[in-house]
Design a protein around this motif. Structure first.
Motif: not given
Length: 394
Positions: A129-131
């Motif tokens: 994910d983006p994190r």
């Protein structure tokens, strides 16, 4: 594999190593039994940068094999020179961006044989994910069995002579194939006239040493590309490897020179696309004629239709004795069916029978090559007596 299936696993402080030129971090290790490592794939490294399809860096099958046997060598050093079974390239590992991409390799000891252990290797990745958190189940890309133990040396037999073949040079191969400089392992290929086999000359690349620990992955990659060349030349399809039934490794310290693959089976996959599959057996030899790796069940699957190579050379071997017997049987029929009017006059003017037969055999070979060329180019092949072979003025 579930790490907690092994008693006494100590993740501890991870340690670093290099496999296939890629940075790796071992996160779990049970000596002789299990290892798990995170692989940081660098899309600017030749292993990926020189293996791009539609601009995406794609981990080649031999790259996956190199990574898995490198990890298995942490459990048994002999795995670095082991053979393989049940190799599957299940789904391509593609990198679309310039930044590095994380994958995982796991090796587990499966069984013990008289010659040594057998390990199962899997190379997978996860969505991030983006994190930076990994989500979902792992996506399996490559898997195989790694078979440790010495193989009995294979008896080397000379390749048989083919009467009809098509020779394709390196420049023409890679004007069509997507492989960059690091993966241009073919010097040339020779496709058997009926499209039932292919031979190749191996060409080393300056990047081979940065990607692989020995010559075996490059030799297997050359075999994959030769099989693809047969598909393109004989059927007009571009095919990619999806698996190997067995790869028996005999020598890792010999430089490949040549190889041969024989088409054992051809099928069509069910479904709307009805893609063609081709299965080959073959060998790769070194300069002394020794088999360094034998391949069984090399499976290639059609990627799509493709135009052929821009140029190739048709070859035909004609036995002079066969032409001599044909002339002795019926000289008039041979001349009328094989030679045009001017050639017939030139043939009649030759006073030495042996030279006349050799001259005629050369015309037969050249005309058969031209007929095959025109037939594969979509044109109608003229009769031999409608073709005139003249001497080059130079």
């Amino acid at each position: 594999f579930a790490v907690d299936a092994f008693a006494g696993v100590e993740s501890g402080v991870p340690f670093e190593l290099q496999v296939a030129g890629q940075a790796a971090q071992v996160v779990a290790l049970v000596p002789g039994e299990y290892v798990k490592a995170n692989i940081t794939l660098d899309p600017t490294h030749p292993l990926l940068d020189h293996h791009r399809i539609d601009r995406a860096a794609v981990l080649p099958g031999v790259g996956g094999i190199e990574i898995m046997r490198g990890a298995a060598a942490l459990l048994d050093p002999r795995a670095a020179e082991a053979g393989f079974e049940d190799v599957r390239f299940s789904s391509p590992l593609k990198i679309f961006k310039i930044k590095s991409f994380d994958a995982e390799v796991e090796i587990i000891r499966l069984a013990e044989t008289d010659s040594g252990p057998v390990y199962v290797g899997r190379l997978s990745s996860r969505f991030v994910d983006p994190r930076g958190n990994k989500i979902g189940s792992p996506r399996l890309h490559h898997e195989c069995k790694i078979v440790v133990g010495s193989a009995d040396l294979s008896e080397s037999k000379p390749f048989e002579t083919w009467k009809q073949s098509v020779w394709i040079a390196e420049r023409d191969i890679y004007s069509v194939f997507f492989h960059g400089p690091g993966f241009q392992f073919l010097d040339s290929v020779l496709v058997q006239g009926r499209g039932s086999a292919v031979r190749f000359r191996y060409h080393d690349t300056e990047h081979q040493g940065a990607m692989f620990t020995d010559w075996i992955p490059g030799a297997i990659e050359a075999a994959f590309q030769a099989a693809a060349a047969l598909g393109l030349e004989s059927q007009g399809i571009m095919a990619l490897p999806v698996g190997i039934g067995r790869a028996t490794v005999y020598r890792t310290d010999s430089i490949p020179l040549e190889g041969e693959l024989v088409l054992k089976r051809q099928d069509s996959l069910e479904g709307p696309e009805a893609r063609t599959t081709m299965t080959f057996d073959g060998v790769v030899k070194d300069g002394d004629g020794n088999v360094i790796v034998a391949l069984e069940g090399v499976e290639m699957v059609e990627l799509g239709q493709s135009s052929g190579f821009p140029s190739r050379m048709f070859e035909e071997i004609v036995a002079v004795d066969d032409i001599s017997q044909e002339i002795e049987k019926d000289s008039g029929a041979f001349v009328s069916q094989t030679l045009d009017e001017q050639e017939a006059l030139e043939y009649a003017g030759k006073t030495i029978p042996k030279r006349a037969v050799e001259w005629a055999a050369g015309r037969v070979a050249a005309k058969r090559c031209l007929q095959r060329l025109l037939a594969t180019s979509g044109g109608s092949a003229p009769q031999p007596s409608e073709i005139r072979i003249i001497q080059d003025e130079q």
